[in-house]
Design an enzyme around this catalytic site. Structure first.
Site, PDB file in Angstrom:
ATOM      1  N   THR A 218      47.396  33.427  45.791  1.00 45.48           N
ATOM      2  CA  THR A 218      46.336  32.895  46.114  1.00 45.48           C
ATOM      3  C   THR A 218      46.701  31.578  47.052  1.00 45.48           C
ATOM      4  O   THR A 218      47.659  30.997  46.834  1.00 45.48           O
ATOM      5  CB  THR A 218      45.610  32.053  44.700  1.00 45.48           C
ATOM      6  N   ARG A 246      35.668  42.471  38.805  1.00 44.87           N
ATOM      7  CA  ARG A 246      36.360  41.137  38.067  1.00 44.87           C
ATOM      8  C   ARG A 246      36.509  39.988  38.951  1.00 44.87           C
ATOM      9  O   ARG A 246      36.660  40.125  40.115  1.00 44.87           O
ATOM     10  CB  ARG A 246      37.701  41.674  37.617  1.00 44.87           C
ATOM     11  N   GLY A 248      38.179  36.170  39.089  1.00 43.64           N
ATOM     12  CA  GLY A 248      39.056  35.269  38.187  1.00 43.64           C
ATOM     13  C   GLY A 248      38.632  33.966  38.324  1.00 43.64           C
ATOM     14  O   GLY A 248      37.402  33.605  38.194  1.00 43.64           O
ATOM     15  N   ASP A 249      39.470  32.809  38.309  1.00 46.49           N
ATOM     16  CA  ASP A 249      38.766  31.642  38.228  1.00 46.49           C
ATOM     17  C   ASP A 249      38.566  31.082  39.328  1.00 46.49           C
ATOM     18  O   ASP A 249      37.911  29.902  39.771  1.00 46.49           O
ATOM     19  CB  ASP A 249      40.187  30.680  37.729  1.00 46.49           C
ATOM     20  N   THR A 269      46.466  28.254  41.121  1.00 46.43           N
ATOM     21  CA  THR A 269      46.720  29.560  41.123  1.00 46.43           C
ATOM     22  C   THR A 269      47.281  30.001  39.873  1.00 46.43           C
ATOM     23  O   THR A 269      48.227  29.208  39.155  1.00 46.43           O
ATOM     24  CB  THR A 269      47.845  29.774  42.366  1.00 46.43           C
ATOM     25  N   GLY A 272      43.992  34.300  36.191  1.00 43.18           N
ATOM     26  CA  GLY A 272      42.664  33.646  36.268  1.00 43.18           C
ATOM     27  C   GLY A 272      41.964  33.548  35.015  1.00 43.18           C
ATOM     28  O   GLY A 272      41.272  32.522  34.794  1.00 43.18           O
TER      29      GLY A 272
END
Ligand code: ASP
Length: 351
Positions: A218, A246, A248-249, A269, A272
């Site tokens: 990321t 899906r 992630g954060d 990074t 997540g």
């Protein structure tokens, strides 16, 4: 007599309410002036990351290391120029991230990893510290620079998070560049998917090529400009072999990205799911705001203590309103770098 009594209590009530209101007001002019009294230690500052994870010197050729260092330096220079010339932290963050999105080296934009279905689904987010406005996108497949779409959501819509087809329709309406899905194909990421599929695991799990699979590529950038405004942005392809749309954060404001002019700007990074559950980016800011600790202490407490206890691997880059910088991570390495107004610059990869 009775109405006199009522009047008496009403006056007392209004007086008490006013007192209470004054005490609870968080941002009175007085507190704001007090806060800006501490001078900035840097006129401007910019910090970047290109992902954290199992990044070991022994797993990297000299050419590979050189390529990463060069690209990180190129990204820093783009942001530095904007800030030096008095540009906004938002523009610096956007342009700096685009350099990394356009490189196949990182898991964002051009170098995004593949999902289980063999496509690239990208997420990005953006936040402005001055207004606390934020924008995010999830599951983009044809937008060349997802960070532009995230910023457009913030600036051109009344929403914070748009996903999938809707997000792409919006981005197209904003004139953001669209590419063929083939643009995101890279041999390296395809091989990662094939490896991950054999073990039916997502990128972070053990696999034949542990080093490769445990990397989070990321990208992110945080900046403080000459006006004292903070901004943060993050962009990712997520995790190799991910399923079921899906997220992630990264598209979750407060998890992967956060900016508040009263505290700091943060881009994360890592794995997540942990960053979402521990609201990592916001937690770092909240420690400064509520506990009064400094940036370094806040970053370490969240990344090197809280997350380590629960097994959440990764890192964060942070800059506070004074221009202090912190880049905590709990993995073997993190592609990272910073530049400050006085010309100080550093690019690092390993621990
Ligand atoms: N945080 C990203 C995610 O979980 C992955 C990464 O940082 O590489 O989607």
């Amino acid at each position: 007599m009775k109405s006199l009594k009522i009047l008496f209590f009403a006056v007392i009530f209004i007086f008490a309410f006013q007192q209470c209101g004054t005490e609870l007001k968080p941002n009175t002019e007085e507190t704001q002036t007090k806060k800006t009294e501490t001078p900035k230690i840097a006129d401007f500052a910019l910090v970047i990351h290109g992902g954290a994870g199992t990044i070991l010197k022994k797993n990297m050729t000299d050419e590979q290391e050189k390529a990463y260092r060069e690209k990180l330096n190129e990204a820093l220079s783009v942001g530095e120029k904007i800030l030096k010339e008095g540009g906004s932290s938002m523009d610096a963050v956007t342009q700096t991230i685009m350099v990394m999105e356009n490189s196949p080296l990182f898991n964002a934009g051009k170098g995004a990893v593949f999902t289980n279905e063999g496509i690239n689904e990208m997420d990005a987010s953006f936040m402005e510290g001055k207004t606390m406005n934020a924008g995010a996108v999830g599951g983009l497949t044809v937008i060349k620079n997802p960070i532009l779409a995230a910023r457009a959501v913030m600036e051109k819509s009344e929403h914070v998070l748009l996903t999938g087809n809707g997000a792409e329709t919006f981005a197209k309406e904003q004139g953001i560049e669209v590419v063929d899905t083939k643009y995101f194909y890279t041999d390296r990421r395809w091989k990662s998917l094939e490896r991950a599929k054999k073990t039916e695991k997502v990128e972070l799990s053990e696999s034949e090529d542990e080093a490769e699979e445990k990397k989070h590529g990321t990208v992110g950038c945080v900046a403080l400009d000459k006006e004292g405004n903070l901004a943060a942005g993050t962009s990712t392809g997520g995790m190799t072999n991910k399923k079921y749309n899906r997220f992630g954060d990264v598209p979750i404001i407060g998890a992967g990205t956060y900016a508040n002019n009263n505290t700091c700007a943060v881009s994360c990074t890592g794995h997540g799911e942990y960053f979402i559950r521990w609201a990592v980016a916001h937690d770092i800011s909240a420690m400064i705001e509520y506990k009064g600790v400094d940036l370094e202490t806040a970053g370490k407490a969240v990344i090197n203590e809280k997350l380590v206890k629960v097994g959440g691997s990764g890192g964060a880059i942070c800059v506070d309103k004074y221009g202090n910088i912190s880049m905590p991570f709990n993995s073997e390495g993190m592609y990272r770098g910073f530049v400050k107004a006085d010309g100080t610059r550093k690019v690092s990869i390993f621990k």
